[in-house]
Scaffold this motif. Structure first.
Motif, PDB file in Angstrom:
ATOM      1  N   LYS A 180     -55.178  14.574 -75.382  1.00 41.48           N
ATOM      2  CA  LYS A 180     -55.040  13.056 -75.420  1.00 41.48           C
ATOM      3  C   LYS A 180     -55.991  12.059 -75.003  1.00 41.48           C
ATOM      4  O   LYS A 180     -55.659  11.012 -74.939  1.00 41.48           O
ATOM      5  CB  LYS A 180     -53.767  12.711 -74.347  1.00 41.48           C
ATOM      6  CG  LYS A 180     -52.558  13.874 -74.544  1.00 41.48           C
ATOM      7  CD  LYS A 180     -51.491  13.427 -73.574  1.00 41.48           C
ATOM      8  CE  LYS A 180     -50.084  14.180 -73.596  1.00 41.48           C
ATOM      9  NZ  LYS A 180     -48.998  13.741 -72.635  1.00 41.48           N
ATOM     10  N   ALA A 182     -58.146  11.908 -72.766  1.00 37.38           N
ATOM     11  CA  ALA A 182     -58.030  11.606 -71.505  1.00 37.38           C
ATOM     12  C   ALA A 182     -58.938  12.523 -70.632  1.00 37.38           C
ATOM     13  O   ALA A 182     -59.531  13.649 -70.877  1.00 37.38           O
ATOM     14  CB  ALA A 182     -56.816  11.550 -70.798  1.00 37.38           C
ATOM     15  N   SER A 210     -59.007   0.601 -67.963  1.00 34.46           N
ATOM     16  CA  SER A 210     -58.492   0.220 -69.594  1.00 34.46           C
ATOM     17  C   SER A 210     -58.171   1.425 -70.339  1.00 34.46           C
ATOM     18  O   SER A 210     -59.068   2.164 -70.198  1.00 34.46           O
ATOM     19  CB  SER A 210     -59.727  -0.777 -70.055  1.00 34.46           C
ATOM     20  OG  SER A 210     -59.740  -1.074 -71.336  1.00 34.46           O
ATOM     21  N   GLY A 211     -57.195   1.224 -71.078  1.00 36.28           N
ATOM     22  CA  GLY A 211     -57.001   2.382 -72.012  1.00 36.28           C
ATOM     23  C   GLY A 211     -56.493   3.430 -71.131  1.00 36.28           C
ATOM     24  O   GLY A 211     -55.936   3.458 -70.224  1.00 36.28           O
ATOM     25  N   SER A 212     -56.465   4.837 -72.001  1.00 40.97           N
ATOM     26  CA  SER A 212     -55.685   5.847 -71.452  1.00 40.97           C
ATOM     27  C   SER A 212     -56.761   7.020 -71.050  1.00 40.97           C
ATOM     28  O   SER A 212     -56.344   8.147 -70.810  1.00 40.97           O
ATOM     29  CB  SER A 212     -54.835   6.345 -72.460  1.00 40.97           C
ATOM     30  OG  SER A 212     -55.520   6.826 -73.597  1.00 40.97           O
ATOM     31  N   HIS A 215     -57.293   7.422 -65.768  1.00 44.98           N
ATOM     32  CA  HIS A 215     -55.930   6.804 -65.000  1.00 44.98           C
ATOM     33  C   HIS A 215     -56.262   6.280 -63.659  1.00 44.98           C
ATOM     34  O   HIS A 215     -55.848   5.396 -62.951  1.00 44.98           O
ATOM     35  CB  HIS A 215     -54.845   7.733 -65.051  1.00 44.98           C
ATOM     36  CG  HIS A 215     -54.203   7.886 -66.321  1.00 44.98           C
ATOM     37  ND1 HIS A 215     -53.734   6.970 -67.238  1.00 44.98           N
ATOM     38  CD2 HIS A 215     -54.257   8.869 -67.086  1.00 44.98           C
ATOM     39  CE1 HIS A 215     -53.341   7.386 -68.242  1.00 44.98           C
ATOM     40  NE2 HIS A 215     -53.835   8.803 -68.139  1.00 44.98           N
ATOM     41  N   GLU A 580     -60.509  -2.832 -67.149  1.00 41.14           N
ATOM     42  CA  GLU A 580     -59.940  -3.929 -68.072  1.00 41.14           C
ATOM     43  C   GLU A 580     -60.433  -5.466 -67.983  1.00 41.14           C
ATOM     44  O   GLU A 580     -60.778  -5.636 -66.613  1.00 41.14           O
ATOM     45  CB  GLU A 580     -58.379  -4.003 -67.843  1.00 41.14           C
ATOM     46  CG  GLU A 580     -57.635  -4.945 -68.768  1.00 41.14           C
ATOM     47  CD  GLU A 580     -55.893  -4.838 -68.340  1.00 41.14           C
ATOM     48  OE1 GLU A 580     -55.225  -5.597 -67.702  1.00 41.14           O
ATOM     49  OE2 GLU A 580     -55.403  -3.620 -68.695  1.00 41.14           O
TER      50      GLU A 580
END
Length: 695
Positions: A180, A182, A210-212, A215, A580
């Motif tokens: 994914k 990540a 920001s984004g995946s 986390h 972000e």
């Protein structure tokens, strides 16, 4: 957007035109280069001496109301006009002056609207030039009574050292991405543990991942800084992050003080941008002297003064306390600032490292070097200390051990102590890990002897040789197991001339180890021999999902999609970062052409020339026409009454015509600009004042 990003978009001619602005005329021609001009504190101070009042009003509004963020251009113009008692066209002329000097910039949205902004990396220079710090540290007697306050989420270890350990932990734990795209949770947790910065301290600044790809907010911060410094990159063909030795070596070669100073500046530019009071707090704190205690109340009071030019200064001042406290907490968590209290319990703060703005005038060479010649800087004793190697294999790294040495220690040893003197320990496991990463026994030995300045103790040398000799001698190999029901079937398959070369080896009477890449060929041959395979792959214990899950785990570490933040290039316009951003100005078109004064005034060529040239008496209907024209153009009127001549900025017109009308606006030229309502018989003579056109 920063000046280096703007420089990539601007032509050489654009940069020359900036440098030719009259604002920079005091700078010697050989030093008149953009962008160094706008980043120079002394050049900024000199430019302010030549700057028009209108341009200063726009600059103050940009600094005080919008911080390092972008503002709709019309909103900025209107706010500057209201704060300084200017007409809209006067404020627009001030903005044009700033555009022409390369201080203020604009981007154009797809539908034509424009956003104006100060480059983020020069914001602090211009705030401190417009509003000098003027804060005084405690005197000697008061400083002797100052005490650090424990439990304020502070750290004795500077952020740069923790970042080094976090990056090392990242690459040890696995820098590949999952299917994914990540970062694996185990890797993110390892980064977070080494960084030792609370997510709450970062979230209080308004920061979000920001984004995946990541986390965890602390892990996102570590990645973001690594990418911005150019030390971490992404290899899309391998689906993993990669270490950039050249950039890392440059970073490691910096002195301890210079490295921390640059990191403080980077964090202020990128992570103190979510609100103007936060940006102002970061910029003002950078001007404080290092190692001296200051009262937090004095800092708060000085920041509150920045709200003075604003119409909504009460609202702005109310946000300062939270922003200042949030940034102080972050600086403390990063190991750069210490919080304390005086004898009465009043809160204090002090820098533990030299901030970027502490020696602005001394370090600046754009106007002259006299100040720099007279300044003895901090950190000139940044000499590195040697590594100490104990006979039992422990490696003692004091606070001044160089970062290149620390990075290598992270690769070949395990850290066992986080005290003032860090203790690393060589072991069979750590040497095995280093050997897997390509390091040799001789290379490790040379590094240790060079870092310590001494030959290895005999016991350490013997242990290193033994561990290096054993490293990699036993290893796991990944393969697929082909299982047969009986030994007779296994014997038959082994005798088949087409099938036998596809096996890696036979394991016991019933099993063969086979390469995953040969599965399709093996399956086809077995079907031709009358042994169709089950569609499902089973585990040795009979769990049909075991191998499937292992295959999923293995496949997730390669071939991962390119992270969204980097699809358009690392560090360039397409790099959105792992934190972000409030507004990505890089995504808009840079406006290098700006409307000129004659374009602001429609029908100027059809306007009677006498309206613009001299004071005259006019019929009430003509006076109304002139007021309407001033409202359309956002220009002032000059009115003569029995009391004298005044500039008047019309705001609104009421009434139907003839003599039955009135105009409301701001009357300038009195001690204080005041709102008034005038009827046409209240003045004798008038003229239009058209900025950039009127004589």
């Amino acid at each position: 957007m920063k000046t280096n990003e703007l420089e990539q978009r601007l032509s050489a001619r654009d940069r020359e035109l900036f440098a030719d602005s009259a604002l920079w005329s005091s700078v010697p021609p050989e030093r008149r280069r953009w962008p160094s001009l706008v980043a120079s504190p002394s050049a900024a101070a000199a430019a302010l001496q030549r700057m028009s009042d209108e341009a200063k009003a726009v600059l103050r509004t940009a600094v005080c109301r919008f911080g390092a963020g972008a503002a709709d251009e019309e909103r900025l113009i209107q706010a500057a006009a209201e704060a300084a008692g200017l007409a809209g066209s006067e404020a627009r002329l001030g903005a044009l002056e700033l555009y022409g000097a390369g201080i203020l910039f604009a981007v154009r949205k797809a539908w034509g609207d424009r956003m104006a902004f100060l480059p983020a990396d020069i914001y602090g220079v211009w705030l401190r030039s417009l509003y000098p710090c003027r804060l005084v540290p405690l005197d000697a007697d008061a400083e002797r009574q100052a005490l650090p306050v424990a439990g304020k989420s502070g750290s004795d270890v500077p952020l740069s050292r923790r970042l080094l350990e976090a990056w090392a932990a990242m690459f040890r734990s696995g820098a590949g991405l999952t299917a994914k795209s990540a970062l694996p949770r185990r890797t993110a947790a390892a980064i977070e543990e080494k960084l030792a910065v609370a997510a709450d301290d970062l979230a209080a600044l308004g920061l979000k991942p920001s984004g995946s790809a990541v986390h965890s907010l602390p892990a996102a911060l570590a990645l973001d800084i690594g990418f911005r410094l150019g030390m971490i990159g992404f290899a899309p063909e391998a689906g993993c992050f990669e270490w950039r030795d050249e950039a890392a070596n440059e970073w490691f070669a910096l002195g301890h003080t210079e490295r921390e100073k640059r990191l403080i500046g980077l964090c202020a530019v990128h992570y103190a941008r979510n609100a103007a009071p936060l940006t102002q707090s970061a910029a003002l704190l950078e001007a404080l002297q290092p190692f001296r205690w200051y009262r937090v109340s004095d800092i708060h009071a000085r920041l509150s003064e920045l709200a003075a030019p604003l119409a909504d200064r009460t609202e702005a001042a109310s946000a300062i306390g939270g922003a200042l406290d949030g940034w102080l907490n972050a600086l403390s968590a990063f190991g750069w600032m210490e919080r304390g209290c005086d004898g009465t319990g009043e809160p204090l703060v002090r820098w533990l490292w030299e901030p970027p703005g502490a020696r602005d005038a001394a370090e600046d060479g754009a106007v002259g070097d006299a100040a720099a010649d007279s300044c003895v800087g901090f950190g000139e004793g940044d000499a590195e200390e040697p590594l100490y190697i104990q006979p039992d294999g422990d490696l003692l790294a004091g606070p001044l051990v160089g970062y290149a040495v620390r990075w290598e220690l992270e690769q070949i040893a395990d850290k066992v102590s986080d005290e003032l003197v860090n203790v690393y320990r060589l072991s069979a496991k750590s040497i095995g890990r280093a050997r897997e990463e390509g390091r040799t026994e001789d290379g490790i030995r040379r590094f240790l002897e060079r870092a310590s300045g001494c030959p290895l103790p005999p016991a350490v040398d013997a242990a290193l040789a033994e561990w290096a000799m054993r490293a990699g001698r036993v290893a796991f190999a990944e393969a697929v197991l082909l299982r047969c029901d009986t030994a007779d079937i296994a014997d038959a398959l082994e005798r088949d001339p087409a099938l036998a070369p596809l096996f890696i080896e036979r394991i016991g009477p019933l099993h063969f180890a086979v390469d995953r890449e040969e599965l399709a060929a093996i399956r086809k041959r077995l079907e031709s021999l009358g042994f169709p395979l089950s569609a499902r792959m089973t585990a040795l214990g009979g769990d049909a999902g075991g191998d499937k899950q292992r295959a999923k785990d293995a496949g997730g570490r390669s071939g991962a999609a390119f992270p969204a933040q980097m699809r358009n290039g690392e560090g360039g316009d397409g790099f959105g970062g792992f934190i972000e951003e409030p507004r990505r100005l890089q995504l808009y078109e840079l406006a290098v052409e700006h409307p000129q004064p004659h374009e602001w005034f429609p029908q100027l060529d059809k306007t009677p020339a006498m309206w613009l040239r001299q004071m005259r008496a006019y019929h009430p209907s003509t006076r109304r026409e002139m007021v309407e024209r001033a409202l359309l153009w956002q220009t002032p009127l000059k009115l003569r009454t029995e009391a004298g001549a005044f500039a008047f900025i019309p705001g609104s017109l009421e009434g139907t015509g003839g003599t039955n009308w009135a105009v409301t606006g701001t009357l300038r030229g009195t001690e204080n600009c005041s709102k008034v309502r005038l009827t046409p018989e209240m003045w004798n003579e008038m003229m239009l004042i058209v900025p950039g056109v009127s004589p």
